[in-house]
Enzyme design. Sequence first.
Site, PDB file in Angstrom:
ATOM      1  N   ASP A  87     -22.148   0.488  38.944  1.00  0.00           N
ATOM      2  CA  ASP A  87     -23.236   1.621  38.787  1.00  0.00           C
ATOM      3  C   ASP A  87     -24.635   1.070  39.525  1.00  0.00           C
ATOM      4  OD1 ASP A  87     -24.419   3.609  37.599  1.00  0.00           O
ATOM      5  OD2 ASP A  87     -24.195   2.968  35.580  1.00  0.00           O
ATOM      6  N   ASP A 122     -28.909   8.237  39.755  1.00  0.00           N
ATOM      7  CA  ASP A 122     -29.224   9.476  39.298  1.00  0.00           C
ATOM      8  C   ASP A 122     -30.109   9.277  38.019  1.00  0.00           C
ATOM      9  OD1 ASP A 122     -26.702   8.260  38.399  1.00  0.00           O
ATOM     10  OD2 ASP A 122     -27.222   9.116  36.357  1.00  0.00           O
ATOM     11  N   CYS A 272      -4.520  -5.329  13.244  1.00  0.00           N
ATOM     12  CA  CYS A 272      -4.036  -5.052  14.508  1.00  0.00           C
ATOM     13  C   CYS A 272      -3.082  -6.221  14.717  1.00  0.00           C
ATOM     14  CB  CYS A 272      -5.402  -5.320  15.458  1.00  0.00           C
ATOM     15  SG  CYS A 272      -5.102  -5.393  17.124  1.00  0.00           S
ATOM     16  N   CYS A 274      -2.715  -7.483  17.814  1.00  0.00           N
ATOM     17  CA  CYS A 274      -2.904  -8.024  19.510  1.00  0.00           C
ATOM     18  C   CYS A 274      -2.757  -9.503  19.470  1.00  0.00           C
ATOM     19  CB  CYS A 274      -4.143  -7.611  19.976  1.00  0.00           C
ATOM     20  SG  CYS A 274      -5.623  -8.327  19.375  1.00  0.00           S
ATOM     21  N   CYS A 277      -5.458 -10.859  17.022  1.00  0.00           N
ATOM     22  CA  CYS A 277      -5.189 -10.941  15.771  1.00  0.00           C
ATOM     23  C   CYS A 277      -3.758 -11.303  15.129  1.00  0.00           C
ATOM     24  CB  CYS A 277      -5.295  -9.511  15.331  1.00  0.00           C
ATOM     25  SG  CYS A 277      -6.623  -8.694  15.990  1.00  0.00           S
TER      26      CYS A 277
HETATM   27  N1  GUN Z   1     -24.417   4.645  32.412  1.00  0.00           N
HETATM   28  C1  GUN Z   1     -24.776   5.181  31.352  1.00  0.00           C
HETATM   29  N2  GUN Z   1     -25.379   6.502  31.336  1.00  0.00           N
HETATM   30  C2  GUN Z   1     -25.465   6.497  32.795  1.00  0.00           C
HETATM   31  C3  GUN Z   1     -25.794   7.661  33.454  1.00  0.00           C
HETATM   32  O1  GUN Z   1     -26.299   8.874  33.053  1.00  0.00           O
HETATM   33  N3  GUN Z   1     -25.904   7.619  34.633  1.00  0.00           N
HETATM   34  C4  GUN Z   1     -25.384   6.313  35.274  1.00  0.00           C
HETATM   35  N4  GUN Z   1     -25.492   6.086  36.656  1.00  0.00           N
HETATM   36  N5  GUN Z   1     -25.013   5.360  34.884  1.00  0.00           N
HETATM   37  C5  GUN Z   1     -24.919   5.384  33.321  1.00  0.00           C
HETATM   38 ZN    ZN Z   2      -6.348  -7.264  17.494  1.00  0.00          ZN
END
Ligand code: GUN
Ligand code: ZN
Length: 641
Positions: A87, A122, A272, A274, A277
């Site tokens: 991100d 963004d 669960c 897994c 658990c």
């Molecule tokens: N992570 C959570 N929401 C967003 C978002 O609106 N844009 C971006 N780039 N990362 C995010």
């Molecule tokens: Zn579990």
Amino acid sequence: MFEIKYKDGAARSGVFEVNGKILETPYLFPVVNPKRQVLELKEIERLGFKGVITNSYIIYRDPGLRERALERGVHALIGFDGVVMTDSGSFQLYHYGSVEVSPSEIVRFQDNINVDIGVILDIPTPPDAGYERAQRELEETVRRAEEAAQLDRNMLLAGTVQGSTYPELRERAASRIARLNFDVHAIGGVVPLMEDYRFAELARVILHAKRGLGHSKPVHLFGAGHPVVFALAALLGCDLFDSAAYALYARDGRYITPGGTFKLEELRELPCSCEVCAEHSVKELRSLEAEEQERLLAKHNLISCLEEIKRVRQAIYEGSLWELVAQRARAHPALLEALRVLRGYSSWLERLEPVTKRSAFFYTGAESLSWPAVVRHIERLSWIERRGDELVFLPEREKPYSRSYRIASSERYHICVVSPVFGVIPLEVEETYPLTQHEGVATLDEEQLSFMRRVVGEYARGFKKVHYHAELEFLGIDGEPFEDVSQFHTGGGEELKLRALADYQLGRGAGEVLFAGARAEYSRRTGRIRRAFVGGELVATIRASDGMVVPTIAGAERLLRLRYPRCRVVVAEEAVEFAKAGKSVFARFVVDCDPEIRAMQEVVVVDESDELLATGTALLSAEEMLELERGIAVKPRHRRR
Ligand code: GUN
Ligand code: ZN
């Protein structure tokens, strides 16, 4: 790079190939914190994850991390060979109001550290922001998207749709983002909706974004990390998810299940099995020191998320995703609310819904009455050529109804069963999916009653005479009651049945061109129509499993008498030889098609001068085969002799 293999609702299950590495979609990226990672990447890899997402802005801002990332790449930095998405710092921008990097610099940085999939910077506008603000920030996001799309890069890049909670802004933003040829489309600004359980609005945001985005690229829903939303979001066409929730919740001592979240203190059992658990009791987990507890909870949480993603993929494959969403909708009223929102989008959803599936249609409550399978059925009732002056309504019996009643429609009597799930089922089409393959309840709710009254009333219009079985008194049908069904038995009607089947599956008039004068051959084992001949020539077979009319080449020639582009998939010159040779038709070679084509429908493949090449099964809907650049559009069946 993105190829759809299976479809259900607007969901797609397929493969997304990223730098030679394969992600099966829908896919969940675990969020990895480059500074403090609760679960080791080796562990995440061992659980079966082929891709993770981390944050390039955190790396960029830390001189040590940044240097190492630039020197050795992001994969070495975090210790993961699979797909690494990053991100951009938008999340920090959202939380702190600003970031100390320019939009193009952070995109370049992601590329420079050899990220597989980067994201533009963004601007996430929160829900309920003023319209002016949402619009202004959206303009800036689109400007940044345009700028980022121009940059030279090796990595794939995601462009994000914003627009707050304004449907028209989302839709417009989406169509502008779609024009920029990103590799991934993202839907952003929805984390607060999820945090506040505003799932109805989340559904609306996704639906409008999807309408603008089209079908060709994988769609990432940012920050949808809790498994309760996976089924719903996938149903609406989201392909990629990321989850920080598994780690954030663990930190708070919270235990995730697909049905909701629990505080560790609230649990007396671990529901669960897994590895965490299975190997620990609740007591043991609670008594662990904080760090170890957090690690084990994170592991359980992540496994729980992964299981749900697998369940969603399986549901898409078998065609039971609507039913899975209905189950999840019972976990919280806010999810039920979201399911109800979908009623308002049934025509968009219908266009993407396959016409036949591996699994049966289950009635799960009144919402089912507005699902695409039902909406489509009601629409298609009007496609069937009207025969017989007199309409006969029968109450539901064991399927097949015609066997239970020992009766069939004839030139005089058009016989229908009144169904609490599909409204009206003409006997001619009762053995077609989803009419045979459906399960309802014996006791009716109010919504079903009014639904039946409405459909029955509309269907009866235009018949000279209406007869109804006395058991159906409660529907208030305008007609004559009867008790003896046998009076309507006049025999014959096999051509009529074939024609109705073709009209219902292939559209108005298909029955006439395909089956006028047809004779049926019955299966000795099941007593059902197996093949249909016209003038001694085999024109179609009727598939036993779902009642689908499968035209032969002779049948396809007849279907081509329907006006262009009815029933057709038109392939480009360069693909003609392949189609003629009985090979699959790839979506990128489809130049035109009947807009009414739905996934799993039988179609006729022609060249650009409308010459018959082959027949086959559409694996995509009309709009998908026109838009997609990868994958099979038509699986071949017969080729022209
Ligand atoms: N992570 C959570 N929401 C967003 C978002 O609106 N844009 C971006 N780039 N990362 C995010
Ligand atoms: Zn579990």
